[in-house]
Design an enzyme around this catalytic site. Structure first.
Site, short mmCIF file in Angstrom:
data_model
loop_
_atom_site.label_atom_id
_atom_site.label_comp_id
_atom_site.label_asym_id
_atom_site.label_seq_id
_atom_site.Cartn_x
_atom_site.Cartn_y
_atom_site.Cartn_z
N ASP A 64 0.80 -1.24 0.00
CA ASP A 64 0.00 0.00 0.00
C ASP A 64 0.82 1.28 0.00
OD1 ASP A 64 -1.92 -1.95 0.28
OD2 ASP A 64 -2.80 -1.17 2.11
N ASP A 111 -4.53 -0.79 -1.71
CA ASP A 111 -5.84 -0.70 -1.12
C ASP A 111 -6.74 -0.12 -2.23
OD1 ASP A 111 -7.04 -1.34 1.32
OD2 ASP A 111 -6.88 0.71 2.12
N HIS A 132 -10.65 0.57 -2.77
CA HIS A 132 -12.01 0.51 -2.22
C HIS A 132 -13.07 1.13 -3.13
CE1 HIS A 132 -10.33 -0.77 1.53
NE2 HIS A 132 -9.82 0.38 1.87
N HIS A 178 -17.41 1.87 0.75
CA HIS A 178 -16.73 0.85 1.57
C HIS A 178 -17.02 1.01 3.06
CE1 HIS A 178 -13.19 -1.41 3.22
NE2 HIS A 178 -13.65 -2.24 2.31
N SER A 209 -15.26 0.62 5.62
CA SER A 209 -14.22 1.19 6.51
C SER A 209 -14.25 2.72 6.54
CB SER A 209 -12.83 0.73 6.07
OG SER A 209 -12.40 1.43 4.92
N HIS A 240 -10.42 6.90 1.77
CA HIS A 240 -9.05 6.75 1.23
C HIS A 240 -9.04 5.68 0.15
CE1 HIS A 240 -9.42 3.56 4.27
NE2 HIS A 240 -8.57 2.89 3.53
N LYS A 273 -6.65 -5.01 -3.20
CA LYS A 273 -7.35 -5.60 -2.07
C LYS A 273 -8.39 -4.62 -1.54
CE LYS A 273 -4.00 -4.07 1.42
NZ LYS A 273 -4.81 -3.34 2.39
N GLU A 307 -13.60 -5.14 5.81
CA GLU A 307 -12.30 -4.48 5.90
C GLU A 307 -11.25 -5.50 5.51
OE1 GLU A 307 -10.31 -2.19 5.58
OE2 GLU A 307 -10.51 -1.00 7.41
N ALA A 319 0.66 0.46 6.45
CA ALA A 319 1.38 0.97 7.61
C ALA A 319 1.77 -0.21 8.49
CB ALA A 319 0.47 1.92 8.41
N CYS A 324 -1.73 -2.66 7.90
CA CYS A 324 -1.72 -3.55 6.74
C CYS A 324 -0.43 -4.37 6.61
CB CYS A 324 -2.00 -2.76 5.47
SG CYS A 324 -3.70 -2.10 5.47
ZN LIG Z 1 -8.44 0.81 3.39
#
Ligand SMILES: [Zn+2]
Length: 224
Positions: free
Chosen positions: A12, A53, A55, A59, A61, A98, A123, A130, A167, A171
């Site tokens: 990511d 990432d 999304h 999403h 999250s 994000h 992903k 999530e 991070a 992740c």
């Molecule tokens: Zn995410």
């Protein structure tokens, strides 16, 4: 495991996770890129994968997708249920919007030496779960939202993985822990990752990962 190839997993490294403009910027996120580019150029890695990432706008999250008052980014939590098993669920932290698919924030940062990356894996595309790990959502009964990553590594006879990127306490951690579960010998390159919480979060996450058999190394250790 008899597979002997070595993979670098770059987690990511996207605009939204980096200063100065990322909606979920990790402090120092861009500083690790020269180290990661050095690893990409190293002959020890047979397979080099970058994850994104990725999304949909709705999403689960994203704090904005939840009703008040439990919709404060970084502070609120939501319950996520396995779409195939209502009895399996967990609480997850909510985030600012994000890495929305096809947005500029979802781009890999341009400093990354993408020409040396063999495969980009997305992903978090399913709005219902999530997905910190690049392998799979946290659901196990049954597994839900497995990415292409486990199959890709197995097809390439990978036995050992080095995880870097963002991070460290989310992740990278989830990806490294799933790598162990999938049977890979797993390392985190500690100068090639940054945490959302570089204090207590880093310390706790490192201890948890080490307790699961993940080893921490420096980029210098690998080259040497
Ligand atoms: Zn995410």
């Amino acid at each position: 495991m008899t597979d002997s190839k070595v993979a670098l997993l770059i987690v990511d490294l996207q605009e939204d996770f980096c200063p100065p403009n990322g909606s979920l910027a990790v402090s120092g996120g861009r500083e690790i890129v020269p180290i990661i580019n050095g690893l990409l150029a190293s002959p020890i890695f047979h397979v080099k994968v970058a994850t994104k990432d990725w999304h949909p706008a709705d999403h689960i999250s994203f704090a904005t997708n939840h009703p008040e008052p439990n919709n404060r980014p970084f502070e609120s939590f939501a319950k996520i249920v396995n779409p195939h098993n209502p009895s399996e669920s967990y609480e997850t932290r909510l985030w600012p919007v994000h890495c929305v698919q096809d947005s500029s924030g979802a781009n890999l940062i341009p400093e990354l030496d993408i020409a040396r990356v063999d495969k980009v894996i997305e992903k978090g595309q399913d709005k219902r779960v999530e997905m910190y790990s690049a392998f799979c959502s946290p659901f196990e009964n049954p597994p839900f939202a497995r990415s292409e990553l486990p199959g890709y590594l197995k097809d390439n006879a990978v036995g050992k993985v080095y995880v870097v990127g963002l991070a460290m306490d989310y992740c990278v951690k989830a990806t490294a822990e799933d790598a162990v579960k999938e049977g890979f010998t797993t390392f985190v390159v500690e100068d090639a990752t940054k945490a959302v919480d570089p204090g207590e979060g880093w310390t706790r996450s490192k201890a948890e990962m080490e307790s699961k058999g993940i080893r921490f190394v420096s980029a210098e250790d690998i080259k040497g």
